[in-house]
Design a protein around this motif. Structure first.
Motif, short mmCIF file in Angstrom:
data_model
loop_
_atom_site.label_atom_id
_atom_site.label_comp_id
_atom_site.label_asym_id
_atom_site.label_seq_id
_atom_site.Cartn_x
_atom_site.Cartn_y
_atom_site.Cartn_z
N GLY A 14 -19.86 -39.89 20.87
CA GLY A 14 -18.52 -40.07 21.44
C GLY A 14 -18.56 -40.35 22.93
O GLY A 14 -19.60 -40.68 23.49
N ASP A 15 -17.39 -40.22 23.54
CA ASP A 15 -17.24 -40.38 24.99
C ASP A 15 -17.24 -38.99 25.61
O ASP A 15 -16.30 -38.22 25.41
N THR A 25 -27.16 -32.09 21.95
CA THR A 25 -26.15 -32.18 20.89
C THR A 25 -25.07 -33.22 21.17
O THR A 25 -24.01 -33.21 20.53
N TYR A 26 -25.33 -34.13 22.11
CA TYR A 26 -24.37 -35.18 22.44
C TYR A 26 -25.10 -36.51 22.60
O TYR A 26 -26.22 -36.56 23.09
N CYS A 27 -24.45 -37.59 22.19
CA CYS A 27 -24.96 -38.93 22.45
C CYS A 27 -23.77 -39.83 22.77
O CYS A 27 -22.79 -39.88 22.01
N ARG A 28 -23.84 -40.53 23.89
CA ARG A 28 -22.76 -41.42 24.29
C ARG A 28 -22.64 -42.58 23.30
O ARG A 28 -23.63 -43.17 22.89
N VAL A 29 -21.40 -42.92 22.94
CA VAL A 29 -21.19 -43.94 21.93
C VAL A 29 -21.68 -45.31 22.39
O VAL A 29 -22.19 -46.10 21.57
N ASP A 30 -21.57 -45.61 23.69
CA ASP A 30 -22.06 -46.91 24.15
C ASP A 30 -23.58 -47.00 24.02
O ASP A 30 -24.13 -48.05 23.64
#
Length: 253
Positions: A14-15, A25-30
């Motif tokens: 996501g953003d 536990t996060y990955c930028r969607v771009d």
């Protein structure tokens, strides 16, 4: 030279605002979109986890540039951000579900003072399954299995399978150890429950030398650029700790 299958591990897509902690536990969607575009453009073979299992068992040759895509926990933002990109390239994906928290907030985040993003509902999961997404088990309550008593481990593993099979109306042969936490009791419980394949957080490519119930993966996190992800994929890592092996699978000395 083929060094095995890079099973990539994602969580949320996501953003997200810049962060210093809990980046795994996060990955930028771009960045996720750029990673998938690279895999498609340069001919990587994205395998389903059923195909990974067949390769590890020697039933199918490991293709060159073999990759598999896994997503832990089952966040709603997988549907919003990751799934449209995966569909664009017709890439298979495995989402590991926490059977007892479907449709609820990811409440364990609150212990770290973080927001608790929603997990997918039963209706969303069934919709994605109709559209071709694969699902596996990730325990009932998202606990560290190696820290539990044996009876709890067995319940977390077997009840998860039963609940998801009831939800999906089909067999669920895949499992993922929450937090990567597992010991021989957890591995044996997974085998006893009838799972055919399970993934860990051990960092290495998966090969035919691996026990199908302790397959390694490589995490993709918030700070990883495209170059960083490619670097991880092309490293022939060895896990920081040796894999736990069932006696039935132990290789000869």
């Amino acid at each position: 030279m083929n060094h095995g299958i890079n099973i990539l591990m994602y969580h949320q897509i996501g953003d997200f605002a810049p962060m210093q902690a809990h980046r795994s536990t996060y990955c930028r969607v771009d960045r996720f979109a750029a990673q998938m575009a690279w895999l498609a453009r340069f001919g990587y073979r994205v395998l389903s986890m059923d195909e990974v299992l067949a390769c590890v068992k020697g039933e199918m040759a490991i293709p060159e540039r073999a990759v598999a895509l896994t997503f832990d926990d089952g966040y709603e933002n997988f549907y919003e951000h990751a799934w449209p990109i995966l569909q664009r390239y017709q890439f298979p994906a495995m989402v590991y579900l926490i059977a007892g928290l479907i449709g609820k907030p990811s409440e364990w985040f609150a212990r770290d003072g973080r927001d608790t993003p929603p997990l997918m509902s039963a209706e969303r999961i069934r919709q994605l399954r109709r559209e071709g997404c694969d699902f596996g088990g990730h325990s009932v309550n998202h606990v560290k299995l190696a820290e539990q008593d044996t009876a709890t481990i067995r319940r977390e593993v077997s009840d998860c399978k039963a609940m998801l099979e009831d939800l999906l109306g089909e067999a669920v042969p895949h499992f993922c150890y929450p937090y990567g936490s597992h010991d021989i009791r957890a591995v044996e419980a997974v085998a006893e429950a009838g799972y055919a394949c399970a993934t860990t957080c051990l960092r290495a490519p998966a090969t035919a030398a691996d026990d199908p119930l302790t397959l390694p993966r490589k995490a993709v996190s918030y700070g990883d650029t495209l170059v960083g992800v490619l670097w991880k994929m092309h490293l022939k890592n060895t896990p920081k700790q040796p894999p736990i092996r069932r006696a039935a699978f132990a290789l000869p000395a």
